[in-house]
Motif scaffolding. Structure first.
Motif, short mmCIF file in Angstrom:
data_model
loop_
_atom_site.label_atom_id
_atom_site.label_comp_id
_atom_site.label_asym_id
_atom_site.label_seq_id
_atom_site.Cartn_x
_atom_site.Cartn_y
_atom_site.Cartn_z
N GLN A 177 0.84 -1.31 -0.09
CA GLN A 177 0.10 0.02 0.12
C GLN A 177 0.81 1.35 -0.07
O GLN A 177 0.61 2.11 -0.81
CB GLN A 177 -0.84 -0.10 1.23
CG GLN A 177 -1.86 -1.01 1.19
CD GLN A 177 -2.73 -1.05 2.35
OE1 GLN A 177 -2.52 -0.58 3.40
NE2 GLN A 177 -3.99 -2.02 2.24
N VAL A 178 1.97 1.35 0.93
CA VAL A 178 2.86 2.38 0.83
C VAL A 178 3.47 2.72 -0.50
O VAL A 178 3.52 3.68 -0.99
CB VAL A 178 3.78 2.21 1.96
CG1 VAL A 178 5.00 3.17 1.81
CG2 VAL A 178 3.47 1.97 3.34
N GLN A 179 3.81 1.56 -1.16
CA GLN A 179 4.53 1.80 -2.58
C GLN A 179 3.43 2.14 -3.55
O GLN A 179 3.96 3.10 -4.22
CB GLN A 179 5.09 0.43 -2.93
CG GLN A 179 6.25 -0.20 -2.28
CD GLN A 179 7.45 0.42 -2.33
OE1 GLN A 179 7.85 1.33 -3.27
NE2 GLN A 179 8.42 0.59 -1.51
N THR A 180 2.28 1.65 -3.37
CA THR A 180 1.20 2.23 -4.22
C THR A 180 1.00 3.68 -4.21
O THR A 180 0.82 4.81 -5.06
CB THR A 180 -0.17 1.61 -4.18
OG1 THR A 180 0.15 0.13 -4.52
CG2 THR A 180 -1.15 2.29 -5.06
N THR A 181 0.90 4.12 -2.86
CA THR A 181 0.57 5.55 -2.38
C THR A 181 1.96 6.23 -3.01
O THR A 181 1.59 7.57 -3.40
CB THR A 181 0.58 5.69 -0.95
OG1 THR A 181 -0.48 4.96 -0.35
CG2 THR A 181 0.31 7.08 -0.53
N LEU A 182 3.25 5.72 -2.97
CA LEU A 182 4.24 6.86 -3.28
C LEU A 182 4.32 6.86 -4.83
O LEU A 182 4.72 7.81 -5.36
CB LEU A 182 5.42 5.98 -2.55
CG LEU A 182 5.78 5.98 -1.43
CD1 LEU A 182 7.10 5.27 -1.04
CD2 LEU A 182 6.01 7.61 -0.64
N SER A 183 3.80 5.93 -5.51
CA SER A 183 3.73 5.84 -6.86
C SER A 183 2.74 7.04 -7.42
O SER A 183 3.10 7.85 -8.27
CB SER A 183 3.57 4.51 -7.53
OG SER A 183 3.39 4.58 -8.88
#
Length: 267
Positions: free
Chosen positions: A207-213
């Motif tokens: 989820q963090v990776q998606t948010t950062l992207s």
């Protein structure tokens, strides 16, 4: 005559045997059978595991008596109030016989008139471990009476009452129990929550990776829009500068515009 002499010799032999037996008892008993004893009792709120009938009672390591009786308080004493029965009825009563001569000398050396005065001076009794055997003994000591106050009891003791106090061994056990309770109440739930959270780490990381992207994409879009806005501001600034220059050198042109082209018709 011979029979009488034989019986006489047997009687002498038996009498000598009895005398020797009594003498041996006195020798091996160390004279305890003829010592004056002082009965005392004390009470413990917690377990007396390790103490049994015959366990030694010592004064700072010097043996002065033995445990004679161990009972539950409710078996011996009656209380008038129900709340007292619930509180004190489960106390453990430990009774022992002390060397009265030793107690008398203690009273005399401290300038007191009776054994009970020793309690006022701080005489207390505690459980102490007997090495690593798991057994214990009772130890008498004179301590600060304010630090170790007398335990209040709702009955009159049958024998001289010496208050008990907690020993360092009991304090260690209680500390370990407290640590265990703290671990059970606070640390264990925290570790359980931490374990649950660790299982969710892969999902949280995704989820963090998606948010950062998404944030990166949004910043790129904003950067492009900001660039376009800055370019428009630059053009507007250039136009304003051109208009300002024109007003400075040809203000009529701003008001009347370009003059009309010639038609060839004379006025």
């Amino acid at each position: 005559m011979n029979a009488k002499a034989r019986y006489f010799k047997i009687g002498i032999f038996l009498l000598a045997g009895i005398v020797l037996f009594v003498f041996a008892v006195v020798i091996f008993a160390g004279g305890h059978a003829f010592k004056r004893q002082q009965m005392i009792e004390t009470y413990f709120e917690s377990s007396v595991q390790g103490i049994d009938i015959g366990s030694p009672i010592k004064f700072r390591g010097y043996k002065i008596g033995d445990v004679k009786e161990i009972r539950v308080a409710a078996e011996i004493y009656n209380t008038q109030k129900e709340e007292d029965a619930l509180k004190y009825g489960t106390y453990i009563v430990v009774r022992g016989a002390l060397d009265a001569e030793v107690m008398d000398r203690l009273v005399s050396r401290l300038g007191l008139t009776k054994e009970q005065g020793l309690v006022k001076r701080g005489l207390r009794i505690k459980m102490s471990p007997l090495g690593i055997t798991g057994l214990s003994y009772l130890e008498l000591d004179v301590v600060d009476p304010e630090q170790y106050p007398t335990m209040k009891i709702p009955w009159k003791s049958h024998y001289e009452y010496i208050p008990s106090m907690s020993s360092p061994f009991e304090n260690i056990v209680e500390s370990i129990s407290g640590i265990n309770r703290a671990l059970k109440d606070d640390v264990y739930p925290f570790l359980q929550n931490l374990n649950t959270a660790s299982k969710r780490l892969p999902t949280i990381s995704e989820q963090v990776q998606t948010t950062l992207s998404e944030l990166h994409h949004m910043l790129n879009e904003q950067r492009r829009e900001v660039g376009e806005t800055l370019e428009n501001l630059r053009l507007i600034s250039s136009d304003i500068q051109a208009v300002t220059t024109e007003m400075k050198y040809n203000p009529s042109r701003l008001l009347f515009g370009e003059p009309p082209e010639a038609t060839g018709v004379k006025p």
